[in-house]
Design a protein around this motif. Structure first.
Motif, PDB file in Angstrom:
ATOM      1  N   THR A  55       0.839  -1.204   0.000  1.00  0.00           N
ATOM      2  CA  THR A  55       0.000   0.000   0.000  1.00  0.00           C
ATOM      3  C   THR A  55       0.869   1.246   0.000  1.00  0.00           C
ATOM      4  O   THR A  55       2.100   1.177   0.152  1.00  0.00           O
ATOM      5  CB  THR A  55      -0.906   0.019   1.251  1.00  0.00           C
ATOM      6  N   THR A  56       0.211   2.384  -0.110  1.00  0.00           N
ATOM      7  CA  THR A  56       0.934   3.661  -0.082  1.00  0.00           C
ATOM      8  C   THR A  56       1.063   4.212   1.332  1.00  0.00           C
ATOM      9  O   THR A  56       1.621   5.300   1.517  1.00  0.00           O
ATOM     10  CB  THR A  56       0.210   4.701  -0.955  1.00  0.00           C
ATOM     11  N   GLY A  57       0.554   3.512   2.308  1.00  0.00           N
ATOM     12  CA  GLY A  57       0.629   3.970   3.687  1.00  0.00           C
ATOM     13  C   GLY A  57      -0.113   3.023   4.600  1.00  0.00           C
ATOM     14  O   GLY A  57      -0.478   1.900   4.209  1.00  0.00           O
ATOM     15  N   GLY A  58      -0.344   3.466   5.833  1.00  0.00           N
ATOM     16  CA  GLY A  58      -0.926   2.568   6.812  1.00  0.00           C
ATOM     17  C   GLY A  58      -2.373   2.818   7.160  1.00  0.00           C
ATOM     18  O   GLY A  58      -2.931   2.104   8.001  1.00  0.00           O
ATOM     19  N   THR A  59      -3.021   3.807   6.531  1.00  0.00           N
ATOM     20  CA  THR A  59      -4.397   4.137   6.875  1.00  0.00           C
ATOM     21  C   THR A  59      -5.307   3.901   5.679  1.00  0.00           C
ATOM     22  O   THR A  59      -5.163   4.581   4.652  1.00  0.00           O
ATOM     23  CB  THR A  59      -4.512   5.610   7.309  1.00  0.00           C
ATOM     24  N   PRO A  60      -6.256   2.963   5.762  1.00  0.00           N
ATOM     25  CA  PRO A  60      -7.118   2.670   4.604  1.00  0.00           C
ATOM     26  C   PRO A  60      -7.915   3.873   4.131  1.00  0.00           C
ATOM     27  O   PRO A  60      -8.200   3.988   2.937  1.00  0.00           O
ATOM     28  CB  PRO A  60      -8.042   1.555   5.135  1.00  0.00           C
ATOM     29  N   ALA A  61      -8.289   4.764   5.044  1.00  0.00           N
ATOM     30  CA  ALA A  61      -9.118   5.897   4.654  1.00  0.00           C
ATOM     31  C   ALA A  61      -8.334   6.916   3.828  1.00  0.00           C
ATOM     32  O   ALA A  61      -8.923   7.693   3.068  1.00  0.00           O
ATOM     33  CB  ALA A  61      -9.696   6.570   5.899  1.00  0.00           C
ATOM     34  N   GLU A  62      -7.005   6.924   3.960  1.00  0.00           N
ATOM     35  CA  GLU A  62      -6.202   7.936   3.299  1.00  0.00           C
ATOM     36  C   GLU A  62      -5.254   7.360   2.249  1.00  0.00           C
ATOM     37  O   GLU A  62      -4.759   8.105   1.403  1.00  0.00           O
ATOM     38  CB  GLU A  62      -5.379   8.709   4.342  1.00  0.00           C
ATOM     39  N   CYS A  63      -4.991   6.068   2.291  1.00  0.00           N
ATOM     40  CA  CYS A  63      -3.989   5.450   1.425  1.00  0.00           C
ATOM     41  C   CYS A  63      -4.640   4.421   0.507  1.00  0.00           C
ATOM     42  O   CYS A  63      -5.760   3.972   0.736  1.00  0.00           O
ATOM     43  CB  CYS A  63      -2.886   4.798   2.260  1.00  0.00           C
ATOM     44  N   GLY A  64      -3.915   4.023  -0.523  1.00  0.00           N
ATOM     45  CA  GLY A  64      -4.443   3.076  -1.488  1.00  0.00           C
ATOM     46  C   GLY A  64      -3.599   1.828  -1.595  1.00  0.00           C
ATOM     47  O   GLY A  64      -2.465   1.760  -1.123  1.00  0.00           O
ATOM     48  N   ILE A  65      -4.162   0.815  -2.268  1.00  0.00           N
ATOM     49  CA  ILE A  65      -3.466  -0.453  -2.492  1.00  0.00           C
ATOM     50  C   ILE A  65      -2.652  -0.345  -3.774  1.00  0.00           C
ATOM     51  O   ILE A  65      -3.135   0.143  -4.802  1.00  0.00           O
ATOM     52  CB  ILE A  65      -4.487  -1.602  -2.602  1.00  0.00           C
ATOM     53  N   THR A  66      -1.401  -0.827  -3.716  1.00  0.00           N
ATOM     54  CA  THR A  66      -0.555  -0.820  -4.903  1.00  0.00           C
ATOM     55  C   THR A  66      -0.337  -2.214  -5.478  1.00  0.00           C
ATOM     56  O   THR A  66       0.008  -2.335  -6.663  1.00  0.00           O
ATOM     57  CB  THR A  66       0.816  -0.194  -4.581  1.00  0.00           C
ATOM     58  N   GLU A  67      -0.506  -3.257  -4.670  1.00  0.00           N
ATOM     59  CA  GLU A  67      -0.308  -4.623  -5.180  1.00  0.00           C
ATOM     60  C   GLU A  67      -1.064  -5.611  -4.301  1.00  0.00           C
ATOM     61  O   GLU A  67      -1.130  -5.445  -3.082  1.00  0.00           O
ATOM     62  CB  GLU A  67       1.186  -4.987  -5.214  1.00  0.00           C
ATOM     63  N   ILE A  68      -1.670  -6.606  -4.935  1.00  0.00           N
ATOM     64  CA  ILE A  68      -2.325  -7.709  -4.229  1.00  0.00           C
ATOM     65  C   ILE A  68      -1.685  -9.009  -4.686  1.00  0.00           C
ATOM     66  O   ILE A  68      -1.546  -9.263  -5.888  1.00  0.00           O
ATOM     67  CB  ILE A  68      -3.841  -7.757  -4.510  1.00  0.00           C
ATOM     68  N   GLY A  69      -1.292  -9.832  -3.699  1.00  0.00           N
ATOM     69  CA  GLY A  69      -0.774 -11.163  -4.000  1.00  0.00           C
ATOM     70  C   GLY A  69      -1.469 -12.171  -3.102  1.00  0.00           C
ATOM     71  O   GLY A  69      -1.684 -11.902  -1.922  1.00  0.00           O
ATOM     72  N   ALA A  70      -1.835 -13.309  -3.658  1.00  0.00           N
ATOM     73  CA  ALA A  70      -2.548 -14.312  -2.869  1.00  0.00           C
ATOM     74  C   ALA A  70      -2.227 -15.693  -3.384  1.00  0.00           C
ATOM     75  O   ALA A  70      -1.992 -15.899  -4.584  1.00  0.00           O
ATOM     76  CB  ALA A  70      -4.049 -14.068  -2.910  1.00  0.00           C
ATOM     77  N   VAL A  71      -2.218 -16.658  -2.455  1.00  0.00           N
ATOM     78  CA  VAL A  71      -1.971 -18.056  -2.786  1.00  0.00           C
ATOM     79  C   VAL A  71      -3.084 -18.880  -2.162  1.00  0.00           C
ATOM     80  O   VAL A  71      -3.359 -18.754  -0.966  1.00  0.00           O
ATOM     81  CB  VAL A  71      -0.599 -18.530  -2.259  1.00  0.00           C
ATOM     82  N   LYS A  72      -3.706 -19.739  -2.982  1.00  0.00           N
ATOM     83  CA  LYS A  72      -4.773 -20.619  -2.490  1.00  0.00           C
ATOM     84  C   LYS A  72      -4.182 -22.012  -2.253  1.00  0.00           C
ATOM     85  O   LYS A  72      -3.579 -22.598  -3.158  1.00  0.00           O
ATOM     86  CB  LYS A  72      -5.912 -20.703  -3.496  1.00  0.00           C
ATOM     87  N   VAL A  73      -4.340 -22.517  -1.014  1.00  0.00           N
ATOM     88  CA  VAL A  73      -3.762 -23.813  -0.662  1.00  0.00           C
ATOM     89  C   VAL A  73      -4.802 -24.645   0.088  1.00  0.00           C
ATOM     90  O   VAL A  73      -5.685 -24.115   0.762  1.00  0.00           O
ATOM     91  CB  VAL A  73      -2.503 -23.652   0.222  1.00  0.00           C
ATOM     92  N   ARG A  74      -4.667 -25.961  -0.050  1.00  0.00           N
ATOM     93  CA  ARG A  74      -5.484 -26.902   0.730  1.00  0.00           C
ATOM     94  C   ARG A  74      -4.701 -28.191   0.906  1.00  0.00           C
ATOM     95  O   ARG A  74      -4.176 -28.745  -0.058  1.00  0.00           O
ATOM     96  CB  ARG A  74      -6.819 -27.190   0.037  1.00  0.00           C
ATOM     97  N   GLY A  75      -4.603 -28.634   2.146  1.00  0.00           N
ATOM     98  CA  GLY A  75      -3.878 -29.866   2.428  1.00  0.00           C
ATOM     99  C   GLY A  75      -2.422 -29.813   2.037  1.00  0.00           C
ATOM    100  O   GLY A  75      -1.840 -30.832   1.646  1.00  0.00           O
ATOM    101  N   GLY A  76      -1.801 -28.631   2.087  1.00  0.00           N
ATOM    102  CA  GLY A  76      -0.390 -28.485   1.730  1.00  0.00           C
ATOM    103  C   GLY A  76      -0.152 -28.328   0.244  1.00  0.00           C
ATOM    104  O   GLY A  76       0.991 -28.145  -0.177  1.00  0.00           O
ATOM    105  N   GLU A  77      -1.206 -28.357  -0.562  1.00  0.00           N
ATOM    106  CA  GLU A  77      -1.050 -28.253  -2.016  1.00  0.00           C
ATOM    107  C   GLU A  77      -1.503 -26.880  -2.487  1.00  0.00           C
ATOM    108  O   GLU A  77      -2.558 -26.384  -2.082  1.00  0.00           O
ATOM    109  CB  GLU A  77      -1.887 -29.337  -2.695  1.00  0.00           C
ATOM    110  N   VAL A  78      -0.716 -26.264  -3.363  1.00  0.00           N
ATOM    111  CA  VAL A  78      -1.064 -24.973  -3.927  1.00  0.00           C
ATOM    112  C   VAL A  78      -2.080 -25.173  -5.047  1.00  0.00           C
ATOM    113  O   VAL A  78      -1.815 -25.881  -6.022  1.00  0.00           O
ATOM    114  CB  VAL A  78       0.184 -24.240  -4.461  1.00  0.00           C
ATOM    115  N   LEU A  79      -3.238 -24.539  -4.904  1.00  0.00           N
ATOM    116  CA  LEU A  79      -4.307 -24.673  -5.898  1.00  0.00           C
ATOM    117  C   LEU A  79      -4.315 -23.550  -6.909  1.00  0.00           C
ATOM    118  O   LEU A  79      -4.868 -23.709  -8.008  1.00  0.00           O
ATOM    119  CB  LEU A  79      -5.674 -24.719  -5.188  1.00  0.00           C
ATOM    120  N   GLY A  80      -3.722 -22.425  -6.553  1.00  0.00           N
ATOM    121  CA  GLY A  80      -3.707 -21.303  -7.486  1.00  0.00           C
ATOM    122  C   GLY A  80      -3.070 -20.086  -6.861  1.00  0.00           C
ATOM    123  O   GLY A  80      -2.883 -20.016  -5.641  1.00  0.00           O
TER     124      GLY A  80
END
Length: 636
Positions: A55-80
């Motif tokens: 993000t561009t800072g620590g306050t959601p009301a004043e700052c924005g998101i610059t990158e989203i990363g996510a990993v989906k896992v189940r039972g130790g296996e990466v699904l996506g």
């Protein structure tokens, strides 16, 4: 009807509690295969979406998101995996560029959060969100959803920082930062303040933390919700005692060494959920935590209705007297106030109601002291003798009267000062106040309290008030239970939340049978079955019911609830218009008047109107009893 065995047949409250290993035909119910949702969701079957934001800072009301990363896992296996840069709608501060390596020029042409968020919500749909310092990441996502008009799905959220604080000591790591934990657990990816790389590292940290939590009893998703509670390890390990318990109303018995019943409890919704709460920080009672430490097994008793669950609990507590239960263990110790049936009746405190023509009873009371206060209230109101010996019809020559006769508080039948007819007129008034209209007792106490408050004798006024309250509670209880105790049978039904019917059959104030039918089933055949096969209940001596006093109260509370339909009554279930149930307004008036007079002295007013030993004030009593459903109010 319901498909499970315990609800396919009528459930009798008198059925024995099944022991361990009960089999069909051996006196216990047939085993029932539990569904997956009844035993919890193993962590190996849970789909986690591990997310990280830049993000561009620590306050959601004043700052924005610059990158989203996510990993989906189940039972130790990466699904996506999910990764995208996001246009924050403004420049990236220089120190953020240095920290993350994400510059303003890199975000030129990146999609705004309005376009990115729907894709992420779809990617994470039906999953459990995981983040390192989850309040930060989830806070930004929720704020973005609110700003763009997307409903927040209400994900379950797991914070790896809180999990790490639970199982990683300061001796192992100086702090609980992601980089420190990744190095400690040998993560395959080194965090570098880029969203996807940090999410991948958090996956390895999550798996390592779950591995440490397993021996502590955190094996299911439901356990993970309370994994960060400050619960001793020996208590948390006992969470497995709740495994396999049904998600249904009923009673549970904690058993210790040698099959001892340590504690009996009830749940009107889910046995599994209720028992699991004993192994979390929400359980703060010291004696219960001690009980959990020595418990070895939990036996469930599934019940057809919540009412049956409460009644079974009372009966099992009375049967086993578990050392960790504090209430309802000794119903035989609850006293009554009796007006005897001898030639010159007197008042006494007794332990049971006997079949004595002419005797009158009120109660039962919660304690000997409460019964004694009620007895004193009657003595204060009527000139009835207080000596304990049995008097003959004709006074014995040479007998002497006690001091009460000189004070005008007794007619002195012991020395012939009052004949049987004159004394009977007094005892008839006592009997009427006990069994019907308590106005003479209330009036006498109102005058006494008025005089004491006028003299600023507030302590004595409070004692008089306690006497009146004890009498009204005992008289109201007897007058309420007595009519249903005289009824050979009461059949009632109430709509359940699913549109079916809860059916209850009561005999002499005791729950004899109960069942539940679904909305597609005609309840009349079930009612006929209940009436033909319900528990046989011996006729009691009213006003005592053929049940634990608290059971009779539970049954009456259920019968008087809005929406309960009385199907049939064998006998007469009615109340006089003028009873202690509907004539308690004077008690409230007494308290209000005492407060007004004592208003010049706040401390004294607090003494005069302080709660009695059981925490009840006259105003509380008046409101509670006057508002009781199904009670005919007093008329002028």
């Amino acid at each position: 009807m319901r498909s499970s065995l315990h609800r396919l047949r009528p459930v009798w409250v008198g059925d024995p509690v099944p022991g361990p290993g009960a089999t069909p035909g051996a006196g216990g119910p047939a085993p029932v295969q539990l569904a997956l949702d009844e035993i919890g969701t193993p962590l190996s079957e849970v789909t986690f979406v591990v997310v990280d934001l830049e993000t561009t800072g620590g306050t959601p009301a004043e700052c924005g998101i610059t990158e989203i990363g996510a990993v989906k896992v189940r039972g130790g296996e990466v699904l996506g995996e999910f990764q995208t840069l996001v246009d924050p709608g403004g420049p990236v501060p220089p120190f953020i560029q240095v920290l993350t390596g994400i510059t303003s020029s890199m975000l030129v042409g990146a999609p705004p959060v309005e376009e990115v968020l729907p894709s992420f919500l779809e990617f994470a749909r039906g999953s459990v969100l995981v983040a390192h310092n989850a309040p930060f990441d989830v806070g930004f996502l929720r704020a973005a959803a609110a700003r763009t008009g997307h409903p927040w799905p209400g994900y379950r959220v797991v914070d790896t920082v809180r999990l790490a604080r639970r199982v990683v000591t300061r001796d192992e790591a100086p702090n609980h930062k992601l980089g420190t934990l990744a190095a400690l657990f040998g993560a395959r990816v080194t965090p570098n303040h880029r969203a996807l790389e940090d999410a991948r590292a958090t996956v390895d940290v999550l798996h390592a933390l779950l591995g440490r939590l397993g021996p502590l009893g955190v094996t299911h998703l439901e356990d993970l919700a309370t994994a960060t509670d400050p619960v001793p390890q020996e208590v948390r390990r006992k969470r497995t005692l709740a495994d396999g318990l049904p998600d249904a109303p009923g009673v549970y018995l904690f058993r210790g060494p040698n099959e001892e019943v340590l504690y009996v409890g009830t749940s009107t919704t889910s046995l599994r959920t209720r028992v699991r709460s004993y192994f979390t920080s929400s359980e703060k009672r010291g004696r219960i935590q001690e009980m959990v430490r020595i418990a070895e097994r939990v036996d469930p008793v599934v019940c057809a209705t919540p009412l049956e669950a409460r009644v079974r609990e009372l009966r099992l507590i009375a049967e086993h007297s578990p050392r960790y239960n504090r209430r309802s263990r000794f119903p035989e110790r609850m006293p009554w106030v009796r007006l005897t049936s001898e030639p010159y009746p007197r008042l006494s405190v007794v332990r049971e109601v006997r079949d004595e023509p002419g005797a009158a009873y009120i109660g039962p009371f919660g304690s000997q002291s409460s019964a004694q206060l009620a007895l004193e209230a009657l003595h204060e109101s009527f000139p009835v003798r207080q000596c304990t010996r049995r008097l003959p019809l004709v006074a014995t020559p040479g007998a002497s009267a006690c001091a009460l006769a000189d004070m005008g508080r007794c007619g002195a039948p012991c020395v012939g000062g009052q004949d049987a007819t004159g004394y009977a007129a007094v005892t008839d008034r006592v009997r009427s106040a006990m069994l019907g209209d308590p106005a003479p007792v209330v009036g006498a106490h109102a005058e006494r309290i008025d005089a004491l408050v006028a003299q600023q004798r507030y302590e004595e006024a409070a004692t008089v008030r306690d006497r009146l309250g004890a009498f009204l509670r005992g008289a109201a209880r007897a007058q309420r239970v007595g009519p249903v105790a005289r009824c050979a049978e009461v059949v009632a039904a109430r709509r359940s939340d699913d549109g079916g019917w809860e059916i209850v059959l009561v005999r002499h104030g005791r729950l004899a049978a109960t069942a539940r039918v679904d909305r597609a089933t005609d309840p009349r055949p079930t009612i006929a079955t209940l009436r033909a096969t319900a528990e046989h209940v011996p006729v009691p001596v009213p006003p005592a019911a053929a049940a634990h006093p608290e059971e009779a109260d539970l049954v009456l509370d259920w019968l008087e609830r809005p929406g309960v339909r009385i199907v049939d009554v064998v006998g007469v279930w009615a109340l006089p218009v003028r009873t202690a149930l509907g004539d308690v307004e004077p008690a409230a008036a007494i308290a209000a008047h005492a407060a007004a007079v004592a208003g010049h002295d706040v401390a004294s007013a607090e003494v005069a109107l302080r709660p009695s030993a059981d925490g009840t004030t006259p105003v509380d009593l008046a409101r509670a009893v006057a508002d009781a459903p199904g009670v005919m109010p007093r008329t002028a």
